[in-house]
Design a protein around this motif. Structure first.
Motif, PDB file in Angstrom:
ATOM      1  N   VAL A 270      -0.641  -3.427   5.320  1.00 62.53           N
ATOM      2  CA  VAL A 270      -1.227  -4.186   5.967  1.00 62.53           C
ATOM      3  C   VAL A 270       0.020  -4.508   6.829  1.00 62.53           C
ATOM      4  N   SER A 271       0.258  -4.844   7.770  1.00 65.55           N
ATOM      5  CA  SER A 271       2.109  -4.922   8.034  1.00 65.55           C
ATOM      6  C   SER A 271       2.157  -6.886   8.765  1.00 65.55           C
ATOM      7  N   THR A 272       1.174  -7.595   8.278  1.00 62.62           N
ATOM      8  CA  THR A 272       1.604  -9.109   7.954  1.00 62.62           C
ATOM      9  C   THR A 272       0.719  -9.653   6.502  1.00 62.62           C
ATOM     10  N   PRO A 273       1.306 -10.198   5.938  1.00 61.29           N
ATOM     11  CA  PRO A 273       0.948 -11.178   4.448  1.00 61.29           C
ATOM     12  C   PRO A 273      -0.883 -11.259   4.366  1.00 61.29           C
ATOM     13  N   LEU A 274      -1.361 -10.457   5.015  1.00 60.24           N
ATOM     14  CA  LEU A 274      -2.250 -10.851   4.456  1.00 60.24           C
ATOM     15  C   LEU A 274      -3.153 -11.422   3.851  1.00 60.24           C
ATOM     16  N   TYR A 275      -4.393 -12.709   3.185  1.00 67.02           N
ATOM     17  CA  TYR A 275      -4.236 -12.810   1.939  1.00 67.02           C
ATOM     18  C   TYR A 275      -6.010 -13.555   2.378  1.00 67.02           C
ATOM     19  N   ASP A 276      -7.069 -13.107   1.291  1.00 64.23           N
ATOM     20  CA  ASP A 276      -7.753 -13.361   1.551  1.00 64.23           C
ATOM     21  C   ASP A 276      -8.133 -15.085   0.889  1.00 64.23           C
ATOM     22  N   LYS A 277      -8.937 -15.873   1.785  1.00 63.61           N
ATOM     23  CA  LYS A 277      -8.443 -17.619   1.399  1.00 63.61           C
ATOM     24  C   LYS A 277      -9.558 -17.987   0.360  1.00 63.61           C
ATOM     25  N   LEU A 278     -10.529 -17.016  -0.509  1.00 69.31           N
ATOM     26  CA  LEU A 278     -11.164 -17.875  -1.648  1.00 69.31           C
ATOM     27  C   LEU A 278      -8.943 -16.857  -2.152  1.00 69.31           C
ATOM     28  N   TYR A 279      -8.415 -16.057  -2.511  1.00 69.31           N
ATOM     29  CA  TYR A 279      -8.145 -15.834  -3.418  1.00 69.31           C
ATOM     30  C   TYR A 279      -8.694 -15.003  -4.639  1.00 69.31           C
ATOM     31  N   ARG A 280      -9.405 -13.842  -4.048  1.00 69.00           N
ATOM     32  CA  ARG A 280     -10.521 -12.961  -4.675  1.00 69.00           C
ATOM     33  C   ARG A 280      -9.224 -11.920  -5.380  1.00 69.00           C
ATOM     34  N   THR A 281      -8.942 -11.390  -3.677  1.00 70.37           N
ATOM     35  CA  THR A 281      -7.797 -10.341  -4.327  1.00 70.37           C
ATOM     36  C   THR A 281      -6.347 -10.575  -4.094  1.00 70.37           C
ATOM     37  N   ASP A 290       8.634  -4.838   6.299  1.00 70.32           N
ATOM     38  CA  ASP A 290       7.784  -4.819   6.746  1.00 70.32           C
ATOM     39  C   ASP A 290       6.076  -4.351   6.569  1.00 70.32           C
ATOM     40  N   ARG A 291       5.904  -4.871   5.313  1.00 71.53           N
ATOM     41  CA  ARG A 291       5.427  -4.396   4.534  1.00 71.53           C
ATOM     42  C   ARG A 291       4.320  -4.827   3.916  1.00 71.53           C
ATOM     43  N   TRP A 292       3.258  -4.902   3.196  1.00 67.00           N
ATOM     44  CA  TRP A 292       2.481  -5.557   2.116  1.00 67.00           C
ATOM     45  C   TRP A 292       1.237  -4.891   1.772  1.00 67.00           C
ATOM     46  N   MET A 293       0.757  -5.402   0.535  1.00 70.70           N
ATOM     47  CA  MET A 293      -0.142  -4.289  -0.028  1.00 70.70           C
ATOM     48  C   MET A 293      -1.680  -5.736   0.097  1.00 70.70           C
ATOM     49  N   LEU A 294      -2.555  -5.442   0.506  1.00 73.48           N
ATOM     50  CA  LEU A 294      -3.772  -6.490  -0.205  1.00 73.48           C
ATOM     51  C   LEU A 294      -4.150  -5.436  -0.915  1.00 73.48           C
ATOM     52  N   MET A 295      -5.316  -5.826  -2.117  1.00 72.35           N
ATOM     53  CA  MET A 295      -5.961  -4.784  -2.765  1.00 72.35           C
ATOM     54  C   MET A 295      -6.818  -6.077  -4.390  1.00 72.35           C
TER      55      MET A 295
END
Length: 492
Positions: A270-281, A290-295
Protein backbone atom coordinates in the motif's frame (compact mmCIF):
# COMPACT_ATOMS: atom_id res chain seq x y z
CA UNK A 1 28.67 -11.37 -15.33
CA UNK A 2 27.74 -10.01 -11.89
CA UNK A 3 26.06 -12.15 -9.25
CA UNK A 4 24.01 -11.56 -6.11
CA UNK A 5 23.29 -13.80 -3.12
CA UNK A 6 20.01 -13.86 -1.22
CA UNK A 7 19.92 -15.57 2.20
CA UNK A 8 16.59 -16.48 3.80
CA UNK A 9 16.98 -17.32 7.50
CA UNK A 10 13.67 -19.10 8.08
CA UNK A 11 12.07 -20.88 11.00
CA UNK A 12 12.62 -24.47 9.86
CA UNK A 13 15.58 -23.98 7.53
CA UNK A 14 17.95 -21.48 5.94
CA UNK A 15 18.26 -21.19 2.18
CA UNK A 16 20.81 -19.32 0.12
CA UNK A 17 20.39 -18.52 -3.57
CA UNK A 18 22.88 -17.38 -6.21
CA UNK A 19 21.34 -15.06 -8.81
CA UNK A 20 22.81 -13.79 -12.05
CA UNK A 21 22.35 -10.08 -12.74
CA UNK A 22 19.68 -10.94 -15.32
CA UNK A 23 17.61 -12.63 -12.59
CA UNK A 24 18.36 -16.26 -13.39
CA UNK A 25 18.73 -18.43 -10.28
CA UNK A 26 22.00 -20.30 -10.73
CA UNK A 27 21.81 -22.47 -7.62
CA UNK A 28 20.52 -22.88 -4.10
CA UNK A 29 21.67 -24.50 -0.87
CA UNK A 30 19.61 -25.33 2.22
CA UNK A 31 20.01 -26.62 5.78
CA UNK A 32 17.27 -27.44 8.28
CA UNK A 33 17.01 -27.06 12.05
CA UNK A 34 14.38 -27.30 14.78
CA UNK A 35 12.49 -25.11 17.23
CA UNK A 36 13.41 -25.61 20.90
CA UNK A 37 10.31 -26.00 23.10
CA UNK A 38 11.36 -26.39 26.73
CA UNK A 39 7.75 -25.74 27.72
CA UNK A 40 4.53 -25.87 25.73
CA UNK A 41 4.28 -22.10 25.27
CA UNK A 42 7.97 -21.58 24.54
CA UNK A 43 9.55 -21.32 21.08
CA UNK A 44 13.28 -20.67 20.96
CA UNK A 45 16.22 -21.25 18.64
CA UNK A 46 19.99 -21.28 19.09
CA UNK A 47 20.77 -18.28 16.90
CA UNK A 48 24.44 -19.19 16.48
CA UNK A 49 23.42 -22.65 15.26
CA UNK A 50 21.13 -21.00 12.69
CA UNK A 51 23.85 -18.61 11.58
CA UNK A 52 26.42 -21.40 11.29
CA UNK A 53 23.98 -23.25 9.03
CA UNK A 54 23.51 -20.09 6.95
CA UNK A 55 27.23 -19.60 6.50
CA UNK A 56 27.59 -23.22 5.40
CA UNK A 57 24.94 -22.73 2.72
CA UNK A 58 26.88 -19.78 1.33
CA UNK A 59 30.06 -21.84 1.31
CA UNK A 60 28.25 -24.69 -0.42
CA UNK A 61 26.94 -22.34 -3.12
CA UNK A 62 30.33 -20.84 -3.81
CA UNK A 63 32.08 -24.21 -3.86
CA UNK A 64 29.63 -25.38 -6.52
CA UNK A 65 29.98 -22.16 -8.53
CA UNK A 66 33.65 -21.26 -8.31
CA UNK A 67 33.52 -18.92 -11.30
CA UNK A 68 30.95 -16.72 -9.55
CA UNK A 69 32.98 -16.24 -6.37
CA UNK A 70 34.98 -13.28 -7.65
CA UNK A 71 31.90 -11.64 -9.18
CA UNK A 72 29.52 -11.39 -6.20
CA UNK A 73 28.41 -7.77 -6.20
CA UNK A 74 26.10 -7.87 -3.18
CA UNK A 75 24.32 -9.98 -0.57
CA UNK A 76 20.78 -9.44 0.73
CA UNK A 77 18.93 -10.95 3.66
CA UNK A 78 15.47 -12.26 4.43
CA UNK A 79 14.52 -13.58 7.84
CA UNK A 80 11.82 -14.84 10.14
CA UNK A 81 10.16 -11.80 11.68
CA UNK A 82 9.40 -10.55 15.21
CA UNK A 83 11.94 -12.65 17.12
CA UNK A 84 14.23 -11.35 19.88
CA UNK A 85 18.01 -11.76 19.75
CA UNK A 86 19.97 -10.19 22.62
CA UNK A 87 23.73 -9.75 22.60
CA UNK A 88 26.12 -8.66 25.31
CA UNK A 89 29.03 -6.24 25.06
CA UNK A 90 31.18 -9.02 23.61
CA UNK A 91 28.79 -9.26 20.66
CA UNK A 92 27.64 -12.77 21.55
CA UNK A 93 24.07 -13.95 22.23
CA UNK A 94 23.06 -13.93 25.90
CA UNK A 95 20.56 -16.79 25.47
CA UNK A 96 18.54 -18.55 22.78
CA UNK A 97 16.49 -16.32 20.49
CA UNK A 98 12.81 -16.09 21.50
CA UNK A 99 11.06 -16.43 18.14
CA UNK A 100 7.71 -15.40 16.66
CA UNK A 101 5.91 -18.61 17.66
CA UNK A 102 6.56 -18.07 21.39
CA UNK A 103 3.46 -17.55 23.57
CA UNK A 104 4.82 -16.93 27.07
CA UNK A 105 4.44 -13.13 27.22
CA UNK A 106 0.67 -12.70 27.65
CA UNK A 107 0.98 -11.12 31.08
CA UNK A 108 3.72 -8.77 29.90
CA UNK A 109 1.40 -7.49 27.17
CA UNK A 110 -1.25 -6.68 29.76
CA UNK A 111 1.36 -4.97 31.93
CA UNK A 112 2.55 -2.94 28.97
CA UNK A 113 -0.98 -1.78 28.17
CA UNK A 114 -1.34 -0.65 31.79
CA UNK A 115 1.60 1.71 31.23
CA UNK A 116 0.66 2.84 27.72
CA UNK A 117 -3.09 2.72 26.97
CA UNK A 118 -3.97 0.21 24.28
CA UNK A 119 -5.44 2.72 21.81
CA UNK A 120 -2.48 5.07 22.14
CA UNK A 121 -0.11 2.19 21.56
CA UNK A 122 -2.00 0.99 18.50
CA UNK A 123 -2.09 4.43 16.89
CA UNK A 124 1.70 4.61 16.85
CA UNK A 125 2.64 1.02 16.10
CA UNK A 126 -0.43 0.38 13.85
CA UNK A 127 -0.37 -3.14 15.28
CA UNK A 128 -1.79 -5.01 18.23
CA UNK A 129 0.79 -6.47 20.56
CA UNK A 130 1.18 -10.21 20.19
CA UNK A 131 3.18 -12.85 22.00
CA UNK A 132 6.35 -13.61 20.08
CA UNK A 133 6.91 -9.97 19.10
CA UNK A 134 10.31 -8.58 20.12
CA UNK A 135 8.92 -6.05 22.59
CA UNK A 136 6.66 -8.60 24.32
CA UNK A 137 9.53 -11.05 24.67
CA UNK A 138 11.92 -8.33 25.85
CA UNK A 139 9.49 -7.30 28.60
CA UNK A 140 9.24 -10.98 29.62
CA UNK A 141 13.04 -11.20 29.88
CA UNK A 142 13.11 -8.01 31.93
CA UNK A 143 10.60 -9.51 34.39
CA UNK A 144 11.74 -13.14 34.52
CA UNK A 145 15.44 -13.16 33.61
CA UNK A 146 16.85 -9.95 35.14
CA UNK A 147 20.42 -11.25 35.00
CA UNK A 148 20.07 -11.61 31.21
CA UNK A 149 18.29 -8.28 30.86
CA UNK A 150 20.98 -6.45 32.82
CA UNK A 151 23.64 -7.86 30.49
CA UNK A 152 22.00 -6.65 27.26
CA UNK A 153 24.02 -4.40 25.01
CA UNK A 154 21.82 -4.59 21.88
CA UNK A 155 18.61 -6.25 20.72
CA UNK A 156 17.85 -7.20 17.12
CA UNK A 157 15.95 -9.55 14.83
CA UNK A 158 17.32 -12.99 13.83
CA UNK A 159 18.55 -12.09 10.33
CA UNK A 160 20.22 -8.95 11.73
CA UNK A 161 22.45 -11.08 13.92
CA UNK A 162 23.46 -13.15 10.89
CA UNK A 163 24.36 -10.01 8.95
CA UNK A 164 26.28 -8.73 12.00
CA UNK A 165 28.32 -11.93 12.05
CA UNK A 166 29.14 -11.44 8.38
CA UNK A 167 30.08 -7.75 8.42
CA UNK A 168 30.53 -6.71 12.08
CA UNK A 169 28.07 -3.80 11.76
CA UNK A 170 24.90 -3.53 13.85
CA UNK A 171 21.57 -2.45 12.41
CA UNK A 172 18.14 -3.46 11.20
CA UNK A 173 15.73 -2.45 8.45
CA UNK A 174 12.35 -0.74 8.56
CA UNK A 175 10.31 -3.85 7.75
CA UNK A 176 11.74 -6.00 10.53
CA UNK A 177 11.88 -3.07 12.96
CA UNK A 178 8.19 -2.32 12.42
CA UNK A 179 7.42 -5.98 13.18
CA UNK A 180 8.86 -5.56 16.70
CA UNK A 181 5.78 -3.44 17.67
CA UNK A 182 7.99 -0.90 19.45
CA UNK A 183 8.13 1.20 16.30
CA UNK A 184 6.44 4.32 14.93
CA UNK A 185 5.30 2.74 11.67
CA UNK A 186 4.04 5.94 10.04
CA UNK A 187 7.22 7.89 10.79
CA UNK A 188 9.54 4.91 10.17
CA UNK A 189 11.56 5.23 13.39
CA UNK A 190 11.77 3.57 16.80
CA UNK A 191 8.92 4.59 19.13
CA UNK A 192 11.28 6.43 21.45
CA UNK A 193 8.51 7.83 23.64
CA UNK A 194 7.22 4.32 24.33
CA UNK A 195 10.74 3.00 24.92
CA UNK A 196 11.28 5.68 27.57
CA UNK A 197 7.91 5.09 29.27
CA UNK A 198 8.54 1.35 29.47
CA UNK A 199 11.85 1.96 31.24
CA UNK A 200 13.93 0.45 28.44
CA UNK A 201 17.38 1.65 27.45
CA UNK A 202 17.44 3.61 24.19
CA UNK A 203 20.89 2.20 23.57
CA UNK A 204 19.45 -1.32 23.21
CA UNK A 205 17.98 -0.44 19.81
CA UNK A 206 20.23 -0.63 16.77
CA UNK A 207 20.23 1.89 13.87
CA UNK A 208 17.34 1.43 11.43
CA UNK A 209 17.59 1.88 7.65
CA UNK A 210 15.69 0.98 4.48
CA UNK A 211 15.96 -2.58 3.16
CA UNK A 212 18.08 -1.70 0.12
CA UNK A 213 20.63 0.47 1.93
CA UNK A 214 24.20 -0.67 2.47
CA UNK A 215 24.75 -2.26 5.88
CA UNK A 216 28.48 -3.01 5.61
CA UNK A 217 31.01 -5.24 3.90
CA UNK A 218 31.87 -8.87 4.51
CA UNK A 219 34.86 -9.37 6.77
CA UNK A 220 37.99 -11.48 6.41
CA UNK A 221 36.56 -13.85 9.05
CA UNK A 222 33.44 -14.23 6.92
CA UNK A 223 35.59 -15.02 3.89
CA UNK A 224 37.34 -17.80 5.80
CA UNK A 225 34.00 -19.33 6.79
CA UNK A 226 32.10 -18.92 3.53
CA UNK A 227 34.49 -18.20 0.67
CA UNK A 228 32.70 -14.87 0.10
CA UNK A 229 35.36 -12.28 -0.74
CA UNK A 230 36.06 -9.79 2.03
CA UNK A 231 34.73 -6.38 1.10
CA UNK A 232 31.58 -7.68 -0.61
CA UNK A 233 28.70 -5.26 0.00
CA UNK A 234 25.85 -6.39 2.26
CA UNK A 235 22.46 -4.65 2.27
CA UNK A 236 20.06 -4.67 5.20
CA UNK A 237 17.38 -6.85 3.61
CA UNK A 238 14.04 -7.37 5.34
CA UNK A 239 11.51 -9.61 7.03
CA UNK A 240 10.69 -12.76 5.10
CA UNK A 241 7.11 -11.73 4.30
CA UNK A 242 8.39 -8.49 2.74
CA UNK A 243 11.18 -10.24 0.84
CA UNK A 244 8.65 -12.82 -0.35
CA UNK A 245 6.62 -9.92 -1.74
CA UNK A 246 9.65 -8.55 -3.57
CA UNK A 247 10.37 -12.00 -5.01
CA UNK A 248 6.80 -12.03 -6.32
CA UNK A 249 7.13 -8.53 -7.76
CA UNK A 250 4.77 -6.98 -5.21
CA UNK A 251 6.15 -3.48 -4.74
CA UNK A 252 3.07 -1.39 -5.62
CA UNK A 253 -0.66 -1.88 -4.92
CA UNK A 254 -2.75 -4.19 -7.09
CA UNK A 255 -1.66 -7.74 -6.19
CA UNK A 256 -2.40 -9.82 -3.10
CA UNK A 257 0.10 -12.44 -1.96
CA UNK A 258 -1.34 -15.58 -0.38
CA UNK A 259 1.70 -17.20 1.19
CA UNK A 260 1.75 -20.57 2.93
CA UNK A 261 5.04 -21.35 4.62
CA UNK A 262 5.50 -22.51 8.22
CA UNK A 263 2.89 -19.87 9.02
CA UNK A 264 0.62 -18.26 6.40
CA UNK A 265 -0.08 -14.68 5.41
CA UNK A 266 -2.26 -12.66 3.10
CA UNK A 267 -0.48 -9.44 2.20
CA UNK A 268 -0.41 -6.50 -0.19
CA UNK A 269 1.64 -3.37 -0.76
CA UNK A 270 0.00 0.00 0.00
CA UNK A 271 1.13 3.57 -0.69
CA UNK A 272 0.00 4.90 2.69
CA UNK A 273 0.23 3.34 6.18
CA UNK A 274 -3.24 1.77 5.91
CA UNK A 275 -4.41 -0.18 8.97
CA UNK A 276 -7.49 -2.03 10.22
CA UNK A 277 -9.33 0.08 12.81
CA UNK A 278 -9.82 -3.07 14.94
CA UNK A 279 -6.11 -3.96 14.59
CA UNK A 280 -6.86 -7.49 13.42
CA UNK A 281 -4.20 -7.19 10.73
CA UNK A 282 -0.60 -5.97 10.75
CA UNK A 283 0.84 -2.93 9.01
CA UNK A 284 4.60 -3.01 8.47
CA UNK A 285 7.02 -0.85 6.53
CA UNK A 286 7.78 -2.19 3.05
CA UNK A 287 11.14 -2.07 1.29
CA UNK A 288 11.29 1.61 0.36
CA UNK A 289 10.33 4.94 1.90
CA UNK A 290 6.88 5.35 0.31
CA UNK A 291 5.52 1.84 0.75
CA UNK A 292 3.94 -0.20 3.54
CA UNK A 293 2.67 -3.77 3.72
CA UNK A 294 -0.80 -4.71 4.99
CA UNK A 295 -0.86 -8.27 6.27
CA UNK A 296 -3.18 -10.80 7.83
CA UNK A 297 -1.11 -13.40 9.67
CA UNK A 298 -2.04 -16.95 10.63
CA UNK A 299 0.35 -18.78 12.94
CA UNK A 300 -0.34 -22.25 11.58
CA UNK A 301 0.23 -22.73 7.86
CA UNK A 302 2.33 -25.56 6.51
CA UNK A 303 3.33 -26.45 10.07
CA UNK A 304 -0.19 -27.87 10.53
CA UNK A 305 0.35 -30.27 7.64
CA UNK A 306 3.81 -31.15 8.95
CA UNK A 307 2.29 -31.87 12.38
CA UNK A 308 -0.38 -34.07 10.79
CA UNK A 309 2.19 -35.91 8.67
CA UNK A 310 4.74 -36.54 11.44
CA UNK A 311 2.72 -36.71 14.67
CA UNK A 312 -0.56 -38.25 13.56
CA UNK A 313 -0.41 -40.07 10.22
CA UNK A 314 3.25 -41.16 10.22
CA UNK A 315 3.56 -40.37 6.51
CA UNK A 316 6.72 -39.54 4.64
CA UNK A 317 5.98 -36.77 2.14
CA UNK A 318 3.67 -33.88 1.38
CA UNK A 319 3.26 -35.22 -2.16
CA UNK A 320 1.80 -38.46 -0.78
CA UNK A 321 -0.54 -36.46 1.43
CA UNK A 322 -1.70 -34.29 -1.47
CA UNK A 323 -2.34 -37.34 -3.64
CA UNK A 324 -4.66 -38.72 -0.96
CA UNK A 325 -6.39 -35.37 -0.45
CA UNK A 326 -7.17 -35.18 -4.17
CA UNK A 327 -9.43 -38.23 -3.80
CA UNK A 328 -11.74 -36.30 -1.45
CA UNK A 329 -14.38 -33.80 -2.67
CA UNK A 330 -14.45 -30.14 -1.68
CA UNK A 331 -15.62 -29.78 1.92
CA UNK A 332 -13.86 -32.98 3.09
CA UNK A 333 -17.21 -34.76 3.50
CA UNK A 334 -18.30 -32.51 6.34
CA UNK A 335 -14.98 -32.36 8.24
CA UNK A 336 -13.77 -28.87 9.25
CA UNK A 337 -10.35 -28.00 10.65
CA UNK A 338 -9.68 -24.94 12.79
CA UNK A 339 -5.89 -24.46 12.35
CA UNK A 340 -5.10 -22.69 15.62
CA UNK A 341 -2.42 -25.15 16.74
CA UNK A 342 -0.12 -22.33 17.91
CA UNK A 343 -2.76 -19.84 18.98
CA UNK A 344 -3.82 -17.28 16.40
CA UNK A 345 -3.16 -13.71 15.29
CA UNK A 346 -5.67 -12.78 12.54
CA UNK A 347 -8.54 -12.22 13.06
CA UNK A 348 -8.33 -13.26 16.75
CA UNK A 349 -5.21 -12.17 18.57
CA UNK A 350 -5.40 -15.08 21.02
CA UNK A 351 -2.40 -17.20 22.06
CA UNK A 352 -4.80 -19.51 23.95
CA UNK A 353 -6.73 -20.52 20.82
CA UNK A 354 -6.57 -24.23 19.98
CA UNK A 355 -7.08 -26.42 16.94
CA UNK A 356 -10.27 -28.38 16.26
CA UNK A 357 -11.42 -31.09 13.88
CA UNK A 358 -15.16 -30.52 13.77
CA UNK A 359 -17.63 -33.07 12.43
CA UNK A 360 -15.54 -36.24 12.77
CA UNK A 361 -17.39 -39.50 12.16
CA UNK A 362 -16.44 -43.15 11.80
CA UNK A 363 -16.63 -42.73 8.02
CA UNK A 364 -13.78 -40.24 7.83
CA UNK A 365 -10.36 -41.37 6.59
CA UNK A 366 -6.82 -40.02 6.61
CA UNK A 367 -7.56 -38.50 3.19
CA UNK A 368 -10.39 -36.46 4.73
CA UNK A 369 -8.10 -35.33 7.55
CA UNK A 370 -5.48 -34.15 5.08
CA UNK A 371 -7.85 -32.25 2.82
CA UNK A 372 -9.71 -30.65 5.73
CA UNK A 373 -6.36 -29.48 7.12
CA UNK A 374 -5.49 -27.87 3.81
CA UNK A 375 -8.92 -26.28 3.66
CA UNK A 376 -8.67 -25.00 7.23
CA UNK A 377 -5.37 -23.25 6.47
CA UNK A 378 -6.94 -21.44 3.51
CA UNK A 379 -10.14 -20.62 5.43
CA UNK A 380 -7.78 -18.73 7.76
CA UNK A 381 -6.49 -16.71 4.81
CA UNK A 382 -10.08 -16.07 3.71
CA UNK A 383 -10.66 -14.38 7.08
CA UNK A 384 -7.96 -11.87 6.13
CA UNK A 385 -9.37 -11.44 2.62
CA UNK A 386 -12.72 -10.42 4.09
CA UNK A 387 -11.03 -7.82 6.31
CA UNK A 388 -9.05 -6.43 3.36
CA UNK A 389 -12.21 -6.14 1.28
CA UNK A 390 -14.05 -4.40 4.13
CA UNK A 391 -11.17 -1.91 4.27
CA UNK A 392 -11.61 -1.15 0.58
CA UNK A 393 -8.35 -2.71 -0.55
CA UNK A 394 -8.48 -3.11 -4.31
CA UNK A 395 -6.53 -5.71 -6.24
CA UNK A 396 -6.31 -7.16 -9.74
CA UNK A 397 -4.91 -10.59 -8.93
CA UNK A 398 -4.00 -13.01 -6.15
CA UNK A 399 -0.59 -14.63 -6.29
CA UNK A 400 0.02 -17.88 -4.40
CA UNK A 401 3.50 -18.31 -2.95
CA UNK A 402 5.47 -20.56 -0.62
CA UNK A 403 4.48 -24.19 -0.23
CA UNK A 404 0.90 -23.25 -1.06
CA UNK A 405 1.94 -22.40 -4.61
CA UNK A 406 3.68 -25.67 -5.42
CA UNK A 407 0.77 -28.09 -5.40
CA UNK A 408 -2.11 -27.76 -7.86
CA UNK A 409 -4.65 -28.82 -5.20
CA UNK A 410 -3.62 -26.05 -2.78
CA UNK A 411 -3.96 -23.50 -5.57
CA UNK A 412 -7.34 -24.85 -6.64
CA UNK A 413 -8.70 -24.69 -3.09
CA UNK A 414 -7.56 -21.07 -2.90
CA UNK A 415 -9.29 -20.25 -6.20
CA UNK A 416 -12.50 -21.92 -5.04
CA UNK A 417 -12.51 -20.29 -1.59
CA UNK A 418 -11.50 -16.81 -2.74
CA UNK A 419 -13.62 -16.89 -5.90
CA UNK A 420 -10.64 -15.51 -7.84
CA UNK A 421 -8.09 -16.81 -10.31
CA UNK A 422 -4.85 -17.80 -8.59
CA UNK A 423 -1.55 -16.97 -10.25
CA UNK A 424 1.97 -18.11 -9.41
CA UNK A 425 5.42 -16.81 -10.14
CA UNK A 426 7.94 -18.83 -12.11
CA UNK A 427 10.40 -18.02 -9.31
CA UNK A 428 10.55 -20.88 -6.81
CA UNK A 429 12.36 -19.40 -3.80
CA UNK A 430 10.65 -16.03 -3.60
CA UNK A 431 12.11 -14.87 -0.25
CA UNK A 432 15.67 -15.71 -1.33
CA UNK A 433 15.09 -14.08 -4.69
CA UNK A 434 13.59 -11.02 -3.00
CA UNK A 435 16.71 -10.72 -0.87
CA UNK A 436 18.94 -11.04 -3.95
CA UNK A 437 16.85 -8.44 -5.83
CA UNK A 438 17.17 -6.10 -2.83
CA UNK A 439 20.95 -6.54 -2.95
CA UNK A 440 20.90 -5.77 -6.69
CA UNK A 441 18.89 -2.58 -6.16
CA UNK A 442 21.03 -1.52 -3.20
CA UNK A 443 24.34 -1.97 -5.03
CA UNK A 444 23.31 -0.27 -8.27
CA UNK A 445 22.53 -3.30 -10.42
CA UNK A 446 19.05 -1.90 -10.96
CA UNK A 447 17.80 1.66 -10.58
CA UNK A 448 14.68 0.68 -8.63
CA UNK A 449 12.64 -2.24 -7.32
CA UNK A 450 10.15 -1.70 -10.17
CA UNK A 451 12.89 -2.01 -12.77
CA UNK A 452 14.36 -5.10 -11.11
CA UNK A 453 11.04 -6.89 -10.61
CA UNK A 454 9.84 -5.90 -14.09
CA UNK A 455 12.93 -7.53 -15.56
CA UNK A 456 13.18 -10.59 -13.30
CA UNK A 457 9.72 -11.67 -12.12
CA UNK A 458 7.57 -13.67 -14.55
CA UNK A 459 4.19 -15.30 -13.92
CA UNK A 460 3.33 -18.87 -14.84
CA UNK A 461 0.73 -19.53 -17.51
CA UNK A 462 -0.79 -22.21 -15.23
CA UNK A 463 -3.65 -20.28 -13.61
CA UNK A 464 -6.14 -21.94 -11.22
CA UNK A 465 -9.70 -20.78 -11.94
CA UNK A 466 -12.55 -21.11 -9.42
CA UNK A 467 -14.99 -24.00 -9.79
CA UNK A 468 -18.56 -22.67 -9.27
CA UNK A 469 -19.78 -25.85 -7.56
CA UNK A 470 -16.84 -25.95 -5.16
CA UNK A 471 -17.39 -22.25 -4.43
CA UNK A 472 -20.90 -23.01 -3.21
CA UNK A 473 -19.62 -25.79 -0.94
CA UNK A 474 -16.90 -23.61 0.56
CA UNK A 475 -19.14 -20.62 1.11
CA UNK A 476 -21.51 -22.80 3.12
CA UNK A 477 -18.69 -24.47 5.07
CA UNK A 478 -17.02 -21.09 5.72
CA UNK A 479 -20.04 -19.85 7.62
CA UNK A 480 -19.67 -22.80 10.00
CA UNK A 481 -15.88 -22.35 10.15
CA UNK A 482 -16.35 -18.77 11.35
CA UNK A 483 -18.45 -20.01 14.27
CA UNK A 484 -15.88 -22.49 15.59
CA UNK A 485 -13.64 -20.01 17.41
CA UNK A 486 -16.33 -17.76 18.99
CA UNK A 487 -18.28 -20.74 20.27
CA UNK A 488 -15.21 -22.40 21.78
CA UNK A 489 -13.26 -19.36 22.99
CA UNK A 490 -14.21 -19.82 26.66
CA UNK A 491 -13.36 -23.52 26.52
CA UNK A 492 -9.88 -22.68 25.16
Amino acid sequence: MQYYIGIDLGTSSVKSLLMEENGRAVGTAQEGYEIIKREQQYAEQDIDLLCDAALRTVRSLLEKHQDARACIKGVGFSGQMHGLVMIGRDGKPLRNAIIWADQRSQQEIQNLYSIIPREEYHQISLNSLSTGFLISSLMWVKEHEPEVYNSIDKVMLPKDYLRYRMCGELGTDMSDASSTAIFDTKSRQWAWNFIDRLGLERGFFVPCREAYEAAGESTAACERLTGLKAGTKLVYGGGDSLMQAVGNGIISPGTLSANIGTASQLACAVSTPLYDKLYRTNTFCHVREDRWMLMGANLSGGVALKWLMKNILDMQSFDDMTALAETVPAGSRGLLFLPYLSGERTPYNDPEAKGIYHGLTLSHTKADLIRSTMEGIIFGLKNSLEIFQDMGVGFQRILASGGGARGRLFRQIQADMFGKEIYTSLIQEQACMGAAITAAVGTGGYASFEEACGWIVRLSSDVAAPDPENQKVYEERYQIYKELYPRNKDLF
